[in-house]
Design a protein around this motif. Sequence first.
Motif, short mmCIF file in Angstrom:
data_model
loop_
_atom_site.label_atom_id
_atom_site.label_comp_id
_atom_site.label_asym_id
_atom_site.label_seq_id
_atom_site.Cartn_x
_atom_site.Cartn_y
_atom_site.Cartn_z
N TYR A 139 0.58 -1.13 0.08
CA TYR A 139 0.38 0.16 -0.09
C TYR A 139 1.16 0.91 0.22
CZ TYR A 139 -4.15 -3.06 1.11
OH TYR A 139 -5.24 -3.91 0.94
N VAL A 140 0.75 2.74 -1.03
CA VAL A 140 1.23 3.46 -1.23
C VAL A 140 0.37 4.69 -2.13
CG1 VAL A 140 2.83 2.63 -3.02
CG2 VAL A 140 3.38 4.17 -1.66
N SER A 141 1.30 5.20 -1.77
CA SER A 141 0.66 6.68 -2.21
C SER A 141 1.37 7.07 -3.57
CB SER A 141 -0.06 8.41 -1.16
OG SER A 141 -0.47 8.95 -1.85
N TRP A 142 0.69 6.91 -4.43
CA TRP A 142 1.30 7.66 -5.54
C TRP A 142 1.26 9.59 -5.83
CZ3 TRP A 142 -1.01 3.75 -10.71
CH2 TRP A 142 0.33 3.05 -9.97
N THR A 143 0.85 9.47 -5.05
CA THR A 143 0.70 11.83 -5.20
C THR A 143 1.04 12.30 -4.31
OG1 THR A 143 -1.88 11.13 -5.90
CG2 THR A 143 -1.26 13.94 -5.57
N TYR A 144 1.47 11.75 -3.10
CA TYR A 144 1.13 12.23 -2.08
C TYR A 144 2.98 11.93 -0.84
CZ TYR A 144 -2.93 15.31 -1.92
OH TYR A 144 -4.09 15.77 -2.57
N MET A 173 5.84 11.88 2.48
CA MET A 173 5.33 12.10 3.75
C MET A 173 4.80 13.04 4.31
SD MET A 173 8.20 10.27 6.30
CE MET A 173 7.74 10.31 8.04
N SER A 174 5.03 14.08 4.12
CA SER A 174 4.32 15.23 4.22
C SER A 174 3.56 15.55 3.97
CB SER A 174 4.93 16.41 3.37
OG SER A 174 5.11 16.76 2.49
N GLY A 175 2.71 15.00 2.63
CA GLY A 175 0.87 14.61 2.60
C GLY A 175 0.18 13.38 3.37
N ILE A 176 1.12 12.66 3.41
CA ILE A 176 0.41 11.36 3.53
C ILE A 176 0.58 10.17 4.33
CG2 ILE A 176 -0.90 9.41 3.27
CD1 ILE A 176 -2.24 10.76 0.58
N ASN A 177 0.77 10.48 5.81
CA ASN A 177 1.79 8.97 6.05
C ASN A 177 1.28 8.16 6.94
OD1 ASN A 177 3.96 8.47 7.68
ND2 ASN A 177 4.50 9.50 9.62
N ILE A 178 1.51 6.66 5.65
CA ILE A 178 0.83 5.14 6.05
C ILE A 178 1.51 5.15 7.25
CG2 ILE A 178 0.32 3.62 4.85
CD1 ILE A 178 0.29 5.03 2.43
N ARG A 206 6.91 -1.22 7.35
CA ARG A 206 6.79 -0.38 6.81
C ARG A 206 7.89 0.50 6.80
NH1 ARG A 206 7.43 5.04 8.39
NH2 ARG A 206 6.69 6.77 7.81
N LEU A 207 7.72 0.80 5.04
CA LEU A 207 9.18 1.59 4.67
C LEU A 207 8.94 3.01 4.06
CD1 LEU A 207 9.89 -1.59 1.94
CD2 LEU A 207 10.74 -1.40 4.36
N GLU A 208 10.56 3.61 4.39
CA GLU A 208 9.80 4.65 3.47
C GLU A 208 10.83 4.92 2.28
OE1 GLU A 208 11.69 7.45 6.79
OE2 GLU A 208 10.04 7.06 8.06
N GLU A 230 5.41 2.62 2.36
CA GLU A 230 4.45 2.39 1.99
C GLU A 230 4.26 1.20 3.32
OE1 GLU A 230 8.09 -0.16 -0.54
OE2 GLU A 230 6.53 1.62 -1.27
N ILE A 231 3.09 0.97 3.44
CA ILE A 231 3.28 -1.16 4.20
C ILE A 231 3.66 -1.63 3.41
CG2 ILE A 231 1.54 -1.71 6.37
CD1 ILE A 231 2.38 0.73 6.70
N VAL A 232 3.95 -2.82 3.65
CA VAL A 232 4.46 -3.69 2.38
C VAL A 232 3.70 -5.46 3.93
CG1 VAL A 232 5.58 -5.80 1.20
CG2 VAL A 232 5.95 -3.12 1.41
N PHE A 233 2.63 -5.87 3.05
CA PHE A 233 2.53 -6.73 4.33
C PHE A 233 2.84 -7.81 3.46
CE2 PHE A 233 -1.07 -3.85 5.36
CZ PHE A 233 -1.42 -4.38 6.37
#
Length: 240
Positions: free
Chosen positions: A62-67, A69-74, A102-104, A115-118
């Motif tokens: 699961y990852v954000s393609w737009t924002y 870490m400053s916009g979305i911190n998963i 959890r990866l950065e 991003e969150i990796v399951f």
Amino acid sequence: VIYENVFQDVTIDRRDLVKDVLWVTVSSDGIVSRRYPAIEDLFCTIDVLYYPFDTQICTVTYVSWTYDMSGINITYETSNVTLDSYITAGVEWNLVRVDVERLETDYGTDYPFTEIVFTVYLTRASMYYFTQLILPVIMITGVAILGFYLPCESGEKLGLEVNLLFALTVYILIVSDEMPATSLVIPILAQYYSGIVVLISVSILMCVVVLNFHHRGPSSPPPSKWLRVVCMKYLNRVLR
């Protein structure tokens, strides 16, 4: 966005935002939560070498393609994924465990993307495949080996081996749909099938040779010189 999603269109229609399932909860501390039930179709590269006793490891990212870490911190609340709701009765795969990480990732921006990796560990329920794909072939193999002990006087030595080869060929055609279609690696079970076909084919060849020697009479021509040298000089030392 899920990296492993099999659908190419991952956009959300604006009309769907008014539905209850896509509503979000905003807390006073700035945490935005969105919980909704969903069924995701994902792809996973599998290793079928030990089919049907194989174990597969699949990842869901699961990852954000737009924002960044400053916009979305998963993040995730806990690394212990509960398996209580997983239905184990009548399923093809058994869920062993699920690891969360959890990866950065830095893409050259001011802030990294989170991003969150399951990591999902699955084992195949192999009892059905053992009884349908392996056990019958083991029985055919045992009968093929017993064909070597069948006396030549019975008259059924060659017929037995030919019938076994025909039965095994038909059986492989029937169960071919159950075998995973892949060219990356050949399952050991498929190699076993090929070995049994070769074994029965060699047994048919040996039966023809044995029956030919057995039914030779005084009127038959003598063996050639090279055959006498091979049998009497070399094979005699090995089989002595």
